[in-house]
Write a protein that holds these residues in place. Structure first.
Motif, short mmCIF file in Angstrom:
data_model
loop_
_atom_site.label_atom_id
_atom_site.label_comp_id
_atom_site.label_asym_id
_atom_site.label_seq_id
_atom_site.Cartn_x
_atom_site.Cartn_y
_atom_site.Cartn_z
N MET A 104 -32.48 28.55 54.54
CA MET A 104 -32.31 29.85 55.19
C MET A 104 -30.83 30.10 55.50
SD MET A 104 -33.62 32.66 56.30
CE MET A 104 -35.40 32.32 56.35
N LEU A 105 -30.14 29.07 55.98
CA LEU A 105 -28.71 29.19 56.28
C LEU A 105 -27.94 29.55 55.00
CD1 LEU A 105 -26.13 28.76 58.00
CD2 LEU A 105 -26.30 26.32 57.45
N GLN A 106 -28.22 28.83 53.92
CA GLN A 106 -27.53 29.11 52.67
C GLN A 106 -27.82 30.53 52.19
OE1 GLN A 106 -28.84 26.97 49.17
NE2 GLN A 106 -26.81 27.09 48.22
N MET A 107 -29.07 30.96 52.26
CA MET A 107 -29.45 32.28 51.78
C MET A 107 -28.75 33.39 52.57
SD MET A 107 -33.19 34.12 51.65
CE MET A 107 -33.13 34.45 53.42
N LEU A 108 -28.75 33.25 53.90
CA LEU A 108 -28.15 34.29 54.73
C LEU A 108 -26.64 34.37 54.55
CD1 LEU A 108 -30.22 33.85 58.02
CD2 LEU A 108 -30.15 35.88 56.55
N VAL A 109 -25.97 33.22 54.53
CA VAL A 109 -24.52 33.22 54.34
C VAL A 109 -24.17 33.78 52.96
CG1 VAL A 109 -22.47 31.78 54.09
CG2 VAL A 109 -24.08 31.34 55.96
N HIS A 110 -24.88 33.31 51.96
CA HIS A 110 -24.61 33.76 50.59
C HIS A 110 -24.80 35.26 50.46
CE1 HIS A 110 -24.14 32.59 46.28
NE2 HIS A 110 -24.70 33.78 46.11
N GLU A 111 -25.87 35.75 51.02
CA GLU A 111 -26.20 37.19 50.94
C GLU A 111 -25.15 38.05 51.63
OE1 GLU A 111 -29.30 39.19 53.53
OE2 GLU A 111 -30.38 39.08 51.64
N LYS A 112 -24.78 37.65 52.85
CA LYS A 112 -23.82 38.45 53.62
C LYS A 112 -22.45 38.46 52.94
CE LYS A 112 -26.87 39.26 56.77
NZ LYS A 112 -27.53 40.60 56.81
N VAL A 113 -22.02 37.31 52.45
CA VAL A 113 -20.71 37.24 51.80
C VAL A 113 -20.72 38.02 50.49
CG1 VAL A 113 -18.97 35.74 50.78
CG2 VAL A 113 -20.12 35.05 52.89
N ALA A 177 -24.52 33.18 62.20
CA ALA A 177 -25.10 33.54 63.50
C ALA A 177 -26.59 33.85 63.36
CB ALA A 177 -24.36 34.73 64.09
N GLN A 178 -26.94 34.58 62.34
CA GLN A 178 -28.35 34.93 62.13
C GLN A 178 -29.18 33.69 61.85
OE1 GLN A 178 -28.73 38.04 59.21
NE2 GLN A 178 -27.70 39.57 60.50
N ALA A 179 -28.65 32.78 61.04
CA ALA A 179 -29.38 31.55 60.73
C ALA A 179 -29.54 30.66 61.96
CB ALA A 179 -28.65 30.79 59.63
N ALA A 180 -28.53 30.68 62.82
CA ALA A 180 -28.56 29.85 64.03
C ALA A 180 -29.39 30.48 65.14
CB ALA A 180 -27.13 29.61 64.53
N GLY A 181 -29.71 31.76 64.98
CA GLY A 181 -30.46 32.45 66.03
C GLY A 181 -29.60 32.82 67.21
N ALA A 182 -28.31 33.00 67.00
CA ALA A 182 -27.40 33.38 68.09
C ALA A 182 -27.64 34.84 68.48
CB ALA A 182 -25.95 33.18 67.66
N LYS A 183 -27.71 35.10 69.75
CA LYS A 183 -27.92 36.47 70.23
C LYS A 183 -26.61 37.24 70.25
CE LYS A 183 -31.84 35.23 73.20
NZ LYS A 183 -32.34 35.24 74.60
N GLU A 184 -26.70 38.50 69.91
CA GLU A 184 -25.50 39.35 69.95
C GLU A 184 -25.10 39.61 71.39
OE1 GLU A 184 -25.07 42.73 67.33
OE2 GLU A 184 -26.89 42.13 66.26
#
Length: 229
Positions: A104-113, A177-184
């Motif tokens: 999930m971390l890889q997918m989210l980072v890859h997608e955003k970048v 941040a999204q993968a880690a579940g960090a709140k805005e």
């Protein structure tokens, strides 16, 4: 609070890839510091850096620091290079056969970048798996990113652009941040300052009311007559 470890690849005696007047260790550090600043400003998280200056750390030392910090996620920033000067693009890596939060971390980072890379017509080289020490020895979801090829003139041109690095760093930060579940972080409502307008003091209420009426009709102001003793 969510703990995020950012790792700037290479450093110190290890410059990483060298080409087109650029050093990999300098670009990775710039990206990490930009990403960390964005995370701190926009998310409720604790950002930890394996390095914040030009210093050497072995891959195992980087992983050890992340493990000791009990980080929730780990991201190692790198810049690619190849003998073939036409090679270019963006790719990400996770440890082979890992799934779940790591995938999930890889997918989210890859997608955003890649959303940012597409604006510059950068090739998507895909999400891959590799036995890199920093993703093998870390005990939390970990990803390694390769932002463009320092050996490619067009990629190098982008890597020399401060605005491009800002975009890429912020994209990394959002995905992490999204993968880690960090709140805005919530922005507090702006406190409004009110100003009182005094138009004069009158001895007769009728005179005061007449003045107030003129202001209401002329300017549409809300004017009240208040008796003072």
């Amino acid at each position: 609070m969510v703990k995020i470890v950012l790792d700037a690849g290479h450093g110190g005696k290890d410059p990483g890839a060298l080409a087109n007047g650029l050093k990999e260790k300098d670009i990775t550090l710039a990206l990490v510091l930009k990403a960390g600043a964005y995370l701190t400003e926009n998310y409720q998280c604790d950002v930890i850096y394996t390095r914040k200056e030009d210093m050497y750390l072995s891959p195992s030392e980087r992983a050890r620091r992340a493990n000791e910090a009990k980080a929730d996620v780990f991201c190692s920033f790198h810049i690619n290079s190849a003998e073939n000067p036409s090679a270019r693009g963006f790719e990400t890596f996770r440890y082979p056969k890992t799934a779940g939060k790591t995938a999930m971390l890889q997918m989210l980072v890859h997608e955003k970048v890649m959303n940012e890379m597409k604006k510059h017509h950068v090739l998507n080289r895909g999400m891959k798996e590799e036995n890199f020490a920093v993703v093998r020895e870390t005990e939390m979801p970990a990803v390694l990113t390769e932002t463009l090829f320092i050996s490619n003139k067009e990629d190098a041109r982008l890597l020399k652009s401060e605005s491009f690095l800002d975009q890429v760093a912020c994209a990394h930060a959002v995905g992490i941040a999204q993968a880690a579940g960090a709140k805005e972080r919530t922005v507090p409502a702006e406190t409004k300052t009110l100003y009182r307008l005094l138009t004069g003091t009158f001895s007769e209420r009728e005179e005061a009311e007449e003045k107030a009426g003129l202001l209401r009709r002329a300017y549409g102001w809300i004017v009240h007559v208040k008796e003072e003793k």
